[in-house]
Design a protein around this motif. Structure first.
Motif, short mmCIF file in Angstrom:
data_model
loop_
_atom_site.label_atom_id
_atom_site.label_comp_id
_atom_site.label_asym_id
_atom_site.label_seq_id
_atom_site.Cartn_x
_atom_site.Cartn_y
_atom_site.Cartn_z
N VAL A 115 19.47 56.68 13.34
CA VAL A 115 20.84 56.41 12.89
C VAL A 115 21.76 56.23 14.09
O VAL A 115 22.64 55.35 14.09
CB VAL A 115 21.32 57.54 11.96
N HIS A 116 21.55 57.02 15.13
CA HIS A 116 22.36 56.92 16.36
C HIS A 116 22.19 55.54 17.01
O HIS A 116 23.15 54.93 17.45
CB HIS A 116 21.94 58.04 17.32
N LEU A 117 20.96 55.05 17.03
CA LEU A 117 20.70 53.72 17.59
C LEU A 117 21.32 52.61 16.74
O LEU A 117 21.79 51.60 17.27
CB LEU A 117 19.20 53.50 17.76
N LEU A 161 25.64 48.58 16.10
CA LEU A 161 26.86 48.12 15.43
C LEU A 161 28.03 48.04 16.40
O LEU A 161 28.77 47.06 16.41
CB LEU A 161 27.21 49.05 14.28
N LEU A 162 28.19 49.07 17.20
CA LEU A 162 29.32 49.12 18.13
C LEU A 162 29.23 48.04 19.19
O LEU A 162 30.16 47.26 19.39
CB LEU A 162 29.40 50.50 18.78
N LEU A 163 28.08 47.94 19.85
CA LEU A 163 27.94 46.94 20.91
C LEU A 163 27.87 45.53 20.33
O LEU A 163 28.50 44.61 20.87
CB LEU A 163 26.72 47.24 21.77
N GLY A 164 27.12 45.37 19.26
CA GLY A 164 27.01 44.05 18.63
C GLY A 164 28.35 43.55 18.10
O GLY A 164 28.70 42.38 18.26
N GLY A 165 29.10 44.45 17.47
CA GLY A 165 30.43 44.07 16.98
C GLY A 165 31.37 43.70 18.11
O GLY A 165 32.17 42.77 18.00
N THR A 166 31.26 44.42 19.21
CA THR A 166 32.10 44.13 20.38
C THR A 166 31.76 42.76 20.96
O THR A 166 32.65 41.95 21.24
CB THR A 166 31.93 45.22 21.44
N ILE A 167 30.48 42.49 21.13
CA ILE A 167 30.05 41.21 21.70
C ILE A 167 30.42 40.06 20.77
O ILE A 167 30.93 39.03 21.22
CB ILE A 167 28.55 41.23 22.02
N ALA A 168 30.17 40.24 19.48
CA ALA A 168 30.50 39.18 18.52
C ALA A 168 31.99 38.88 18.52
O ALA A 168 32.40 37.72 18.50
CB ALA A 168 30.04 39.59 17.12
N ILE A 192 39.60 44.71 16.76
CA ILE A 192 38.59 45.66 16.33
C ILE A 192 38.07 45.21 14.97
O ILE A 192 38.84 45.04 14.03
CB ILE A 192 39.17 47.09 16.24
N ASN A 193 36.75 45.02 14.87
CA ASN A 193 36.17 44.63 13.58
C ASN A 193 35.52 45.85 12.91
O ASN A 193 35.43 46.92 13.49
CB ASN A 193 35.20 43.46 13.75
N ALA A 194 35.06 45.64 11.69
CA ALA A 194 34.48 46.75 10.91
C ALA A 194 33.21 47.30 11.57
O ALA A 194 32.96 48.51 11.52
CB ALA A 194 34.19 46.29 9.49
N ALA A 195 32.41 46.43 12.17
CA ALA A 195 31.18 46.89 12.82
C ALA A 195 31.50 47.85 13.96
O ALA A 195 30.80 48.86 14.15
CB ALA A 195 30.37 45.70 13.32
N MET A 196 32.53 47.56 14.72
CA MET A 196 32.92 48.44 15.83
C MET A 196 33.40 49.79 15.30
O MET A 196 33.04 50.84 15.84
CB MET A 196 34.01 47.78 16.66
N LEU A 197 34.20 49.76 14.25
CA LEU A 197 34.72 51.01 13.68
C LEU A 197 33.59 51.87 13.13
O LEU A 197 33.48 53.05 13.47
CB LEU A 197 35.75 50.71 12.59
N TRP A 198 32.74 51.28 12.30
CA TRP A 198 31.64 52.05 11.71
C TRP A 198 30.64 52.48 12.78
O TRP A 198 30.07 53.57 12.70
CB TRP A 198 30.97 51.27 10.60
N GLY A 199 30.40 51.64 13.76
CA GLY A 199 29.49 52.01 14.84
C GLY A 199 29.99 53.21 15.61
O GLY A 199 29.21 54.12 15.94
N SER A 200 31.29 53.26 15.89
CA SER A 200 31.84 54.40 16.63
C SER A 200 31.77 55.67 15.79
O SER A 200 31.48 56.75 16.32
CB SER A 200 33.27 54.12 17.09
N VAL A 201 32.01 55.56 14.49
CA VAL A 201 31.93 56.74 13.61
C VAL A 201 30.49 57.25 13.54
O VAL A 201 30.22 58.45 13.67
CB VAL A 201 32.47 56.40 12.20
N ILE A 202 29.55 56.32 13.34
CA ILE A 202 28.14 56.70 13.25
C ILE A 202 27.66 57.31 14.56
O ILE A 202 26.94 58.31 14.57
CB ILE A 202 27.28 55.47 12.85
#
Length: 113
Positions: free
Chosen positions: A11-13, A18-25, A34-44
């Motif tokens: 889950v950590h990976l 999500l965080l890095l992929g959302g940032t790059i995208a 800030i997109n949803a992937a970055m937000l959820w990635g940081s929470v996870i």
């Protein structure tokens, strides 16, 4: 307990991806926000990292200094993402700092033994 640790690590990976992929995208679109992937990635990342820090191993726990360092970095990333999530545009330095801190966190996890 090993199965629980491996699930948390998985889950950590996913959170990291999500965080890095959302940032790059988002960076590639040219509109820095800030997109949803970055937000959820940081929470996870934050929640699963806290779970991974629990003493689930038999004497093979990471160094406390490493855990504190990773916690501080995860909190910084979460705060930077959470409080900027509703802005139409995020400052370039702020956005790149999120990406950089994400990569530094991964480097701490991999190289600090």
């Amino acid at each position: 307990m090993e199965a629980l640790r491996l699930i948390l690590l998985y889950v950590h990976l996913i959170g990291f991806a999500l965080l890095l992929g959302g940032t790059i995208a988002q960076y590639l679109t040219g509109k820095l926000r800030i997109n949803a992937a970055m937000l959820w990635g940081s929470v996870i990342q934050l929640l699963s990292g806290i779970g991974l820090a629990a003493p689930l191993r038999d004497g093979d726990e990471p160094a406390p200094a490493k855990l504190v360092t990773k916690l501080v970095l995860a909190l910084l990333i979460f705060v930077m993402v959470f409080f900027s999530r509703k802005r139409a545009d995020v400052n370039r330095g702020h956005f790149l700092a999120i990406a950089g801190l994400t990569l530094v966190t991964a480097a701490v996890a991999v190289f600090w033994r």
